[in-house]
Design a protein around this motif. Structure first.
Motif, mmCIF file in Angstrom:
data_model
loop_
_atom_site.group_PDB
_atom_site.id
_atom_site.type_symbol
_atom_site.label_atom_id
_atom_site.label_comp_id
_atom_site.label_asym_id
_atom_site.label_seq_id
_atom_site.Cartn_x
_atom_site.Cartn_y
_atom_site.Cartn_z
ATOM 1 N N MET A 181 0.685 -1.252 -0.113
ATOM 2 C CA MET A 181 -0.099 0.018 0.030
ATOM 3 C C MET A 181 0.865 1.168 0.077
ATOM 4 O O MET A 181 1.378 1.463 0.877
ATOM 5 C CB MET A 181 -0.757 0.055 1.339
ATOM 6 C CG MET A 181 -1.716 1.086 1.215
ATOM 7 S SD MET A 181 -2.563 1.317 2.978
ATOM 8 C CE MET A 181 -1.354 1.577 4.092
ATOM 9 N N LEU A 182 0.665 1.738 -1.108
ATOM 10 C CA LEU A 182 1.641 3.185 -1.217
ATOM 11 C C LEU A 182 0.926 4.684 -0.931
ATOM 12 O O LEU A 182 -0.411 4.749 -1.711
ATOM 13 C CB LEU A 182 2.390 3.288 -2.532
ATOM 14 C CG LEU A 182 3.315 4.283 -2.803
ATOM 15 C CD1 LEU A 182 4.550 4.126 -1.795
ATOM 16 C CD2 LEU A 182 3.987 4.347 -4.221
ATOM 17 N N PHE A 183 0.971 5.483 -0.073
ATOM 18 C CA PHE A 183 0.338 6.375 0.090
ATOM 19 C C PHE A 183 0.653 7.473 -0.899
ATOM 20 O O PHE A 183 1.785 7.700 -1.247
ATOM 21 C CB PHE A 183 0.726 7.166 1.626
ATOM 22 C CG PHE A 183 -0.040 6.444 2.755
ATOM 23 C CD1 PHE A 183 -1.107 6.838 3.251
ATOM 24 C CD2 PHE A 183 0.816 5.337 3.478
ATOM 25 C CE1 PHE A 183 -1.671 6.324 4.231
ATOM 26 C CE2 PHE A 183 0.406 4.928 4.543
ATOM 27 C CZ PHE A 183 -1.155 5.266 4.880
ATOM 28 N N GLN A 184 -0.329 8.312 -1.310
ATOM 29 C CA GLN A 184 0.123 9.422 -1.753
ATOM 30 C C GLN A 184 1.167 10.389 -0.959
ATOM 31 O O GLN A 184 0.888 10.299 0.290
ATOM 32 C CB GLN A 184 -1.252 10.270 -2.316
ATOM 33 C CG GLN A 184 -0.977 11.383 -3.034
ATOM 34 C CD GLN A 184 -2.342 12.346 -3.403
ATOM 35 O OE1 GLN A 184 -3.543 11.776 -3.024
ATOM 36 N NE2 GLN A 184 -2.191 13.336 -3.952
ATOM 37 N N ARG A 185 1.989 11.210 -1.730
ATOM 38 C CA ARG A 185 3.005 11.690 -0.649
ATOM 39 C C ARG A 185 2.120 12.808 0.136
ATOM 40 O O ARG A 185 1.434 13.780 -0.630
ATOM 41 C CB ARG A 185 3.847 12.751 -1.900
ATOM 42 C CG ARG A 185 4.967 13.157 -1.203
ATOM 43 C CD ARG A 185 6.134 13.621 -2.029
ATOM 44 N NE ARG A 185 7.318 14.228 -1.489
ATOM 45 C CZ ARG A 185 8.056 13.865 -0.721
ATOM 46 N NH1 ARG A 185 8.119 12.620 -0.533
ATOM 47 N NH2 ARG A 185 9.008 14.713 0.040
ATOM 48 N N HIS A 245 18.662 8.829 3.445
ATOM 49 C CA HIS A 245 19.127 8.438 2.096
ATOM 50 C C HIS A 245 18.823 7.022 1.908
ATOM 51 O O HIS A 245 19.144 6.589 0.701
ATOM 52 C CB HIS A 245 20.625 8.819 1.846
ATOM 53 C CG HIS A 245 21.507 8.113 2.733
ATOM 54 N ND1 HIS A 245 22.153 8.592 3.933
ATOM 55 C CD2 HIS A 245 22.413 7.045 2.771
ATOM 56 C CE1 HIS A 245 22.902 7.959 4.630
ATOM 57 N NE2 HIS A 245 23.005 6.901 3.994
ATOM 58 N N ASN A 246 18.804 6.321 2.652
ATOM 59 C CA ASN A 246 18.346 4.787 2.617
ATOM 60 C C ASN A 246 16.884 4.408 2.665
ATOM 61 O O ASN A 246 16.493 3.221 2.678
ATOM 62 C CB ASN A 246 19.028 3.986 3.941
ATOM 63 C CG ASN A 246 20.564 3.971 3.847
ATOM 64 O OD1 ASN A 246 20.973 3.984 2.959
ATOM 65 N ND2 ASN A 246 21.176 4.222 5.000
ATOM 66 N N TYR A 247 15.911 5.498 2.703
ATOM 67 C CA TYR A 247 14.521 5.036 2.813
ATOM 68 C C TYR A 247 14.216 4.790 1.308
ATOM 69 O O TYR A 247 14.501 4.890 0.313
ATOM 70 C CB TYR A 247 13.625 6.573 3.023
ATOM 71 C CG TYR A 247 14.056 7.147 4.175
ATOM 72 C CD1 TYR A 247 14.690 6.234 5.301
ATOM 73 C CD2 TYR A 247 13.278 8.284 4.684
ATOM 74 C CE1 TYR A 247 15.017 6.966 6.775
ATOM 75 C CE2 TYR A 247 13.750 8.954 5.949
ATOM 76 C CZ TYR A 247 14.309 8.292 6.791
ATOM 77 O OH TYR A 247 14.328 8.783 8.030
ATOM 78 N N VAL A 248 12.973 3.703 1.366
ATOM 79 C CA VAL A 248 12.249 3.456 0.250
ATOM 80 C C VAL A 248 10.986 4.360 0.192
ATOM 81 O O VAL A 248 10.583 4.831 1.314
ATOM 82 C CB VAL A 248 11.955 2.005 0.227
ATOM 83 C CG1 VAL A 248 13.256 1.015 0.221
ATOM 84 C CG2 VAL A 248 11.062 1.686 1.592
ATOM 85 N N GLN A 249 10.354 4.561 -0.801
ATOM 86 C CA GLN A 249 9.202 5.274 -1.027
ATOM 87 C C GLN A 249 8.050 4.936 -0.025
ATOM 88 O O GLN A 249 7.274 5.572 0.525
ATOM 89 C CB GLN A 249 8.664 5.437 -2.372
ATOM 90 C CG GLN A 249 7.819 6.707 -2.455
ATOM 91 C CD GLN A 249 7.279 6.715 -4.146
ATOM 92 O OE1 GLN A 249 7.813 5.843 -4.930
ATOM 93 N NE2 GLN A 249 6.591 7.493 -4.415
ATOM 94 N N ASN A 250 7.758 3.456 0.233
ATOM 95 C CA ASN A 250 6.746 3.079 0.688
ATOM 96 C C ASN A 250 7.130 2.846 1.938
ATOM 97 O O ASN A 250 7.435 1.785 2.659
ATOM 98 C CB ASN A 250 6.485 1.500 0.145
ATOM 99 C CG ASN A 250 5.093 1.093 0.682
ATOM 100 O OD1 ASN A 250 4.236 1.825 1.092
ATOM 101 N ND2 ASN A 250 4.901 -0.244 0.812
ATOM 102 N N CYS A 251 7.396 4.113 2.964
ATOM 103 C CA CYS A 251 7.327 3.954 4.098
ATOM 104 C C CYS A 251 6.930 5.217 4.940
ATOM 105 O O CYS A 251 6.406 6.135 4.161
ATOM 106 C CB CYS A 251 8.878 3.755 4.474
ATOM 107 S SG CYS A 251 9.999 5.373 4.384
#
Length: 502
Positions: A1-5, A385-391
């Motif tokens: 599940m990817l949130f909208q920014r 710098h280590n994050y993925v988008q889905n977090c």
């Protein structure tokens, strides 16, 4: 599940300002939602809403995971409905408006809640309100046991249920039916409180959704031993067959917060029995939570892959062992029931590749905590710098100090690391650390950034919500006035949200 920014604020309803010593679901709650909208936020994250017992932890000291906390009921709304007389509602005298004094709040609010029930009862004797009847029928699966449990708890001077007379502790049908007859009025009183709580909450949630604000609810992985859930479903927990005390209790091994681990004391689930029922209790728990929230954060998500089991009676959490849990089997069945799972995973602590695989298999976003990022090296998963988008990224959670409090006690190494990360030569060059951390969170690639209100208000250690290394004095912080939620602060946050595309 990817949130909208997007972004949001972490704040429990008990932290709202009010005239009665504890935050409630009245005017301040609506003003907070207005502040969220003005500031460009799209989410409000709360802690579990259940009624709390000793030390008032909404995670490990709750009488029920399905019920709502009556202390959050707004008295002025009861007056508007004619259940109280507005002129008779007297504010609680307080010396410190930054802390909930439960020993004063509970008797103060109980008087008015009982008066409201008396007024309601007069209406009920004449003609049972249809809205109340519908609520009781809709929620009968948990409400009947809860109301009886609370009535019995009152009748037994708050003694834990396994110290009641054996017939009641072991739920003998004849003994229960006799008590249902004897305690009709106390049972109805507790049903009334739940009816009012959820009526006020549903109105608040509806208002939030109308303003474009989604609510992130919270499910604590475990429940309190002295709760209706354990009393009503003893087969679902690992209990001693005679004493009904937990055979094994929950916690985590030694970690960042404690050298001897965290011993929560909650009974461990009997997962084999839950599998036989196709996890019916857990599925109902999720469905109920999603009746008052739009998303669900699972506290201590890793226990769905493996949980730390400590022998009952141990004084610390060191003498435990990891035991596998049927996470995939459960989430597959939950997905069949709910379809898309609006779930967020609290994946902090000792996280193994197996826990990450379980999380990622269902595309649950995990959590990143900026305060954790600067004690190690460049490989820390909590560094942006280590994050993925889905977090989800947080400056800190309810278990952390505020950004200002953290900075004041951070090691020289952490301070220097943060300074260099931001392009400064020295920590002395950093000012307004709370806004530095907020900007780091909002500018990151994480799809959702959640900021505790304390950091927006530049508050220090005294505003910390919970310190897991101490059992006493937690869960009490609140802010003094809605006047702190200024237009200037809204503009500052809105500008940052727009700048970073949130």
């Amino acid at each position: 599940m990817l949130f909208q920014r997007s972004s949001g604020i972490l704040l429990h309803p008990t932290s709202f300002p009010s005239q009665h010593g504890i935050g409630d679901l009245g005017k301040s709650a609506y003003e907070f939602i207005d502040f969220l909208k003005r500031s460009g936020h799209k989410f409000w994250q709360i802690l579990p809403l259940g009624p709390t017992t000793d030390e008032h932890s909404p995670y490990i000291m709750n009488y029920s995971t399905f019920a709502g906390n009556p202390l959050m009921i707004n008295l002025e709304q009861l007056a508007q409905e004619g259940l109280l007389k507005a002129e008779e509602i007297i504010p609680l005298e307080e010396e410190d408006r930054n802390q909930v004094k439960f020993d004063k709040v509970i008797p103060h609010k109980t008087i008015y809640l009982q008066k409201a029930y008396t007024s309601f009862k007069k209406q009920f004797d004449h003609q049972p309100p249809a809205e109340f009847e519908i609520f009781c029928q809709k929620n009968a699966s948990w409400l009947n046991d809860y109301a009886l449990f609370m009535a019995l708890l009152d009748a037994n001077e708050s003694k834990a249920w396994n110290y009641w007379e054996p017939a009641l502790a072991h739920r003998d049908p004849n003994a229960l039916n006799a008590k249902i007859e004897e305690l009709q009025q106390p049972i109805l009183y507790h049903k009334f409180l739940q009816f009012i709580f959820f009526k006020q909450w549903e109105e608040l949630r509806r208002y939030a959704n109308q303003q474009g604000i989604k609510i992130i609810g919270d499910i604590s992985i475990y429940v309190c031993h002295n709760s209706v859930e354990v009393w009503a479903n003893p087969d679902l927990f690992q209990l001693h067959p005679e004493t009904l005390e937990p055979l094994y209790i929950a916690g985590v091994p030694p970690d960042f917060f404690s050298e001897t681990g965290q011993l929560w004391g909650n009974p461990i689930y009997n997962w084999e029995e839950m599998q036989k029922t196709k996890f019916a209790w857990w599925i109902e728990r999720f469905k109920t939570t999603l009746q008052y929230a739009d998303y669900v954060r699972i506290d201590h998500f890793r226990a769905f892959e493996a949980y730390w089991s400590v022998p009952g009676g141990d004084k610390n959490a060191m003498n435990g062992e990891w035991i596998k849990a049927p996470g995939y089997e459960f989430f597959d069945l939950l997905q069949q029931e709910l379809g898309n799972l609006p779930v967020l995973a609290e994946d902090l602590g000792i996280i193994t590749p197996e826990v990450e695989q379980l999380r990622d298999h269902y595309h649950f976003p995990g959590m990143k905590i900026l305060q954790f990022g600067f004690g190690g090296d460049a490989n820390s998963v909590h560094l942006p710098h280590n994050y993925v988008q889905n977090c989800l990224v947080y400056t800190g959670t309810h278990d952390n100090d505020t950004a200002l409090g953290w900075w004041e006690t951070a090691s020289a190494k952490e301070k220097q690391h943060l300074a260099e990360y931001l392009g400064y030569s020295s920590p002395d060059d950093i000012t307004n650390i709370n806004w530095v951390m907020i900007r780091l969170a909002l500018s990151s690639v994480a799809s959702l950034a959640i900021i505790p209100l304390q950091d927006m208000l530049n508050l220090g250690h005294s505003a910390r919500m919970n310190d897991p290394s101490h059992n006493d004095g937690n869960w009490r912080w609140r802010y003094q006035s809605s006047e702190l939620l200024t237009e200037e602060l809204s503009h500052q946050l809105l500008k940052l949200n727009q700048l970073y595309g949130r």
